[in-house]
Every structure is written in C-alpha cells, then in structure tokens.
Scaffold this active site. Structure first.
Site, PDB file in Angstrom:
ATOM      1  N   LYS A 147       0.824  -1.204   0.000  1.00 55.64           N
ATOM      2  CA  LYS A 147       0.000   0.000   0.000  1.00 55.64           C
ATOM      3  C   LYS A 147       0.868   1.269   0.000  1.00 55.64           C
ATOM      4  O   LYS A 147       0.432   2.314  -0.464  1.00 55.64           O
ATOM      5  CB  LYS A 147      -0.916   0.040   1.221  1.00 55.64           C
ATOM      6  CG  LYS A 147      -1.768  -1.194   1.483  1.00 55.64           C
ATOM      7  CD  LYS A 147      -2.880  -1.351   0.482  1.00 55.64           C
ATOM      8  CE  LYS A 147      -3.996  -2.273   0.967  1.00 55.64           C
ATOM      9  NZ  LYS A 147      -3.586  -3.674   1.205  1.00 55.64           N
TER      10      LYS A 147
HETATM   11  C1  LIG Z   1      -4.260  -4.835   0.961  1.00 55.06           C
HETATM   12  C2  LIG Z   1      -3.490  -6.058   0.995  1.00 55.06           C
HETATM   13  C3  LIG Z   1      -3.813  -7.136   0.162  1.00 55.06           C
HETATM   14  C4  LIG Z   1      -5.010  -7.113  -0.766  1.00 55.06           C
HETATM   15  O1  LIG Z   1      -4.892  -6.165  -1.784  1.00 55.06           O
HETATM   16  P1  LIG Z   1      -6.180  -5.701  -2.601  1.00 55.06           P
HETATM   17  O2  LIG Z   1      -5.694  -4.597  -3.461  1.00 55.06           O
HETATM   18  O3  LIG Z   1      -7.168  -5.236  -1.584  1.00 55.06           O
HETATM   19  O4  LIG Z   1      -6.661  -6.873  -3.346  1.00 55.06           O
HETATM   20  C5  LIG Z   1      -2.991  -8.254   0.200  1.00 55.06           C
HETATM   21  N1  LIG Z   1      -1.935  -8.341   1.037  1.00 55.06           N
HETATM   22  C6  LIG Z   1      -1.612  -7.322   1.860  1.00 55.06           C
HETATM   23  C7  LIG Z   1      -0.452  -7.487   2.761  1.00 55.06           C
HETATM   24  C8  LIG Z   1      -2.366  -6.156   1.873  1.00 55.06           C
HETATM   25  O5  LIG Z   1      -2.038  -5.157   2.693  1.00 55.06           O
END
Ligand SMILES: *Cc1c(COP(=O)(O)O)cnc(C)c1O
Length: 478
Positions: A113
């Site tokens: 993120k």
């Molecule tokens: C947010 C997240 C996901 C999922 O990603 P999406 O874009 O919501 O599909 C997977 N793994 C981690 C560690 C995350 O923080």
C-alpha cells in the site's frame, strides 16, 4: 484526461476531482474515459529503466500537463519513492524451483500500500496547497491501508485523516503503526468489528453528498483512482524484470482482497502489457467464486492468518466488470443494484468469460496452506513469506505439483507485505525469528486512539469527529 463513473451517470471529472472524490455521486467508482495504449517497442525501450524512471514514463500517460506540470509530477514521484528503503524500490528474489518473488514492501509501513499511498499523499499535498483548502481523508482499513495513508499525510497542513481499524483483527504491529503516530492531523478509532463492519459507517457518511461536500471528505481506500493508476507501475516493472525481451506472456500471482492490486494489473494489461493474472485468496473466497462461476455473493467474514485479505466486498470488481464489458454501465448498475439489495448477484457468463481471459485462475488457501507454505519456503530457501504472499506461493507450489515447473509461462508472485509485520503468523508456521530493531522501536512508542464499541452508534461518532476536526481547522486558521 476525463473520468467517468462505472454506473454511467457521473461523467467528465478532472483528475483532481477523481482523486478527491472516492465514490462517485451515483454510487459508482471512477475510471479514465480511455485507457492509454503502449506499443511493444515502447515497452522494450523501458526494459532498463529504474522503478522511478519507469513510473515517470507511465504515470504521465494518465496525468496531463494541465493536471500537474510534468516537472512537478516528476518531483512528486521522486519524493514518494525516496521514502523506500531499498534502492530498487521493488527488488526480486529468485528462489528454488524458479519461484520469483517481487517484494513490494520496502516502504514506510512494510506493505505494498505504501507504493500508491506515498504518491497519493504527494498529490493531495500538491492540490490542497494549490487550492488552499482543507480536506479530511476517511479510511476504513483491514490493516495496511490505514498505516500507509497515515504515513503519507502525517503532519500535512491542509489534510486531516480519520482512520477506523478493526480492533483485535489485525496484527499488533499493524495497529501500532497507526496508533503510535501522535500527530495533530491524525485521528484513529479502534472499532470492535470486522473491516466490512467498519466500512459501513464510512460508506454511509461518504454517500451523504451534502455532508461530504461541507466537510470536504475524501476517501483513499482502494477505490481511489490514483492508487489504481500508481499500482500499474509495478506490473510493468515485474514484466520487464522477468521478460526484458518482451517476447512472452508473464503470469503474475496476486494475493487478493478488495481487488485494487489486480485491478491495476488489468489496467496495465488493457494498456498492452502481455500479462495474465492469478488471484490467490484466503477462505474469504468471494473473488474466487465470482471469477470461476460468476457467483458474486457475500458471506460472513472468516478471520484468517492473512488478515489484510479478510474481506467480503471486493470493491474493485465493479471496475473489472467495466473494463471487460467495454463500459456497459447499464449492466453494472443492474448487477450492483441487485447486489446492494440481496447481497448477491450472478455475473452473466459472457462477462465472466472476458474476465477469465485476464484473470486466468484463482486459488483459495486455508491457514494450513499458509503455514505449510511459509514453512516450506523457509526450509528450501531460508526466506520468510508473509501470510498473504504465502497464498500466492502456495498456488505456485500447487501448480508445480500438478503440471511441473515449466508450463511455458514464466511467473512472479507478488509479495504484498513483509513477514516482519506478521509475527503471529510466522510463529504459527513454526518459524522463530527475532524481532528487528524497527519492530522493537515501534512497540516502545506511546500510542493514542479512541474506541468504537459494540452497541454504540459508529456513524454518529464518526460524524461528530468530522465536525470536530473541521472546527479545529477553522480555529487553527483564525
Ligand atoms: C491490501 C493487501 C492485500 C489485498 O490487496 P487488494 O488490493 O485489496 O486486493 C494483500 N496483502 C496485503 C499485505 C495487503 O495489505
């Protein structure tokens, strides 16, 4: 470039409006009116670029000079990616049995993120300073979005951020990364519910158009277009690392929750990148059911070791449908209305077939699969996977067992977070790792947060907080 809603009523928003809007006022989410196209020659010419240089080629295809002048945009991207601690930003690990792992977790809060949100923070700062307007960002988080968003905007003058996190349903480190930021523009609620429970008050407040305008509310959950746009870069980077000659398709295995990450991949594919995807999910398997049989239906959230994927509403599915139905907004309105009324809908087979051309397979893994995969990867490579990444690698191991390592298509597993963030899971997999210095420092910091308990009116509490934050900003100003 203009932006339209997936539900077809809101049209022609600017990039700036798209970034600040979150949900469109017709309930849909935004996409650019056309997807820019690249040629194979262009792609080949990018094969030796660094991550940041590559971003500077791709992002301007969506952001015109009029939106943000090119030189300024380059500066914002430099500033965002300079917060990464690894010089390659997204380094690769090449492990036993041709297992390739792309690490997207070298940002401030150790999850992918950070890639998008560090840029979004820069964009917000740029636009807010230009407008001299105050904004409040609302985030309901299943773990990693909240901390990345907080890091991206902490201390900014024109922005306050309010985060709702699901108390006890995320790792201690995830929670601490949010509650330990003692900054006046950061407000954290620990909610006694699942991440879907806490999305409800957030969505209700954001769909109150009058209130939203009055307080300049904005949302940087994965529905925010800027995040989708920035995340296209790591697909190009992954492709070029694995196939610099650009003469083959590459399979990218994506640990999936709300589908923001894989949606970005779908945009990259629409742009002309020769990639296909596999979505790896945990027991919360709505994405897998929707893709394999068109069954888009909600069930209760099951807590798993891969907590950041413990969701039941993959918001970006709506965008994926838009892409693969050629923008059939009437169909999307019908599907989403049905879903909003009955918590389920059936995707027409023609559309499901189109989606499966991009997302060619899915994988549903249990906590046992996560533990076994973390253990095997450690035993074979001395490499620790986070529980989310383990689901992608579990698919790879499974595929190898079924068809041998070489089915012709080279592949990459996306590592969405660092294992350091999930010591509970590491322990559950029987691996004992001593905490890093970063972890020890984090756990010793003072914390600040408020609680939303069962039986309280969370929406009202959220509204009250928003009013208070606006008032405080007015007071600061005068
Ligand atoms: C947010 C997240 C996901 C999922 O990603 P999406 O874009 O919501 O599909 C997977 N793994 C981690 C560690 C995350 O923080």
């Amino acid at each position: 470039m203009k932006f339209n809603s997936t539900r077809g009523i809101i049209k022609g928003l600017s990039l700036e409006d798209a970034i600040f809007t979150g949900y469109a006022e017709d309930g849909g989410i935004l996409l650019p009116e056309t997807i820019p196209q690249i040629t194979l020659d262009q792609l080949k010419a990018w094969s030796s670029l660094s991550y940041t240089e590559l971003a500077k080629q791709i992002i301007p295809m969506f952001v015109t000079e009029e939106d943000i002048p090119r030189e300024t945009l380059n500066g914002l991207l430099d500033a965002a990616f300079s917060t990464f601690t690894h010089p390659e930003v997204a380094p690769f690990k090449h492990l036993k049995d041709n297992l390739n792992v792309m690490e997207l977790f070298h940002g401030k809060t150790w999850a992918f993120k950070d890639l998008a949100l560090s840029c979004v923070g820069q964009f917000y700062n740029y636009f807010c300073a230009k407008r001299k307007q105050h904004f409040i960002i609302l985030v309901g988080t299943s773990g990693d979005t909240g901390s990345a968003a907080i890091e991206a905007v902490r201390g900014l003058k024109w922005v306050d951020i309010i985060v709702l996190l699901p108390k006890g349903r995320i790792s201690e480190i995830q929670e601490r990364q949010m509650t330990s930021v003692i900054e006046d523009n950061v407000h954290v609620f620990r909610v006694d519910g699942t991440s879907d429970d806490l999305d409800r008050p957030v969505k209700n407040v954001l769909s109150d158009v009058e209130f939203k305008r009055q307080h300049r509310l904005s949302c940087i959950n994965s529905i925010n277009w800027a995040r989708i746009m920035i995340q296209t870069v790591h697909y190009f980077y992954a492709y070029l690392q694995i196939c610099p000659s650009c003469d083959n398709e590459v399979q990218i295995i994506v640990p999936t929750g709300a589908c923001g990450n894989v949606m970005s991949g779908c945009v990259a594919r629409k742009m002309g990148l020769p990639v296909q995807f596999v979505c790896a999910v945990n027991k919360n398997d709505i994405v897998s059911r929707t893709i394999s049989s068109g069954d888009f239906s909600m069930t209760e959230v099951t807590p798993t070791l891969a907590t950041a994927m413990d969701i039941q509403m993959p918001y970006n599915m709506e965008r994926i449908w838009y892409l693969y139905s050629n923008g059939d907004t009437k169909l999307i309105r019908k599907l989403m209305q049905e879903f909003e009324n009955n918590s389920k809908t059936q995707v027409p087979e023609e559309l499901a077939v189109q989606v499966r051309k991009a997302i060619v397979d899915t994988y549903v893994g249990s906590d046992d699969d996560v533990r076994a995969t973390m253990k095997r990867c450690w035993d074979e490579n001395g490499y620790v996977l986070c529980p989310h990444t383990a689901l992608a690698v579990a698919y790879y191991y499974d595929k190898m067992k079924r068809s041998g390592a070489s089915d012709g298509v080279p592949s990459v597993c996306i590592a969405t977070a660092s294992a350091a963030k999930f010591p509970e899971a590491t322990k559950a997999a029987g691996l004992t790792l001593s905490p890093s210095a970063d972890v020890i420092t984090l756990l010793s910091k003072p914390t600040r947060s408020e609680d939303m308990n069962k039986g309280e009116n969370w929406e009202e509490m959220l509204r009250k907080k928003i009013e208070e934050v606006t008032q405080n900003f007015e007071n600061r100003k005068t």
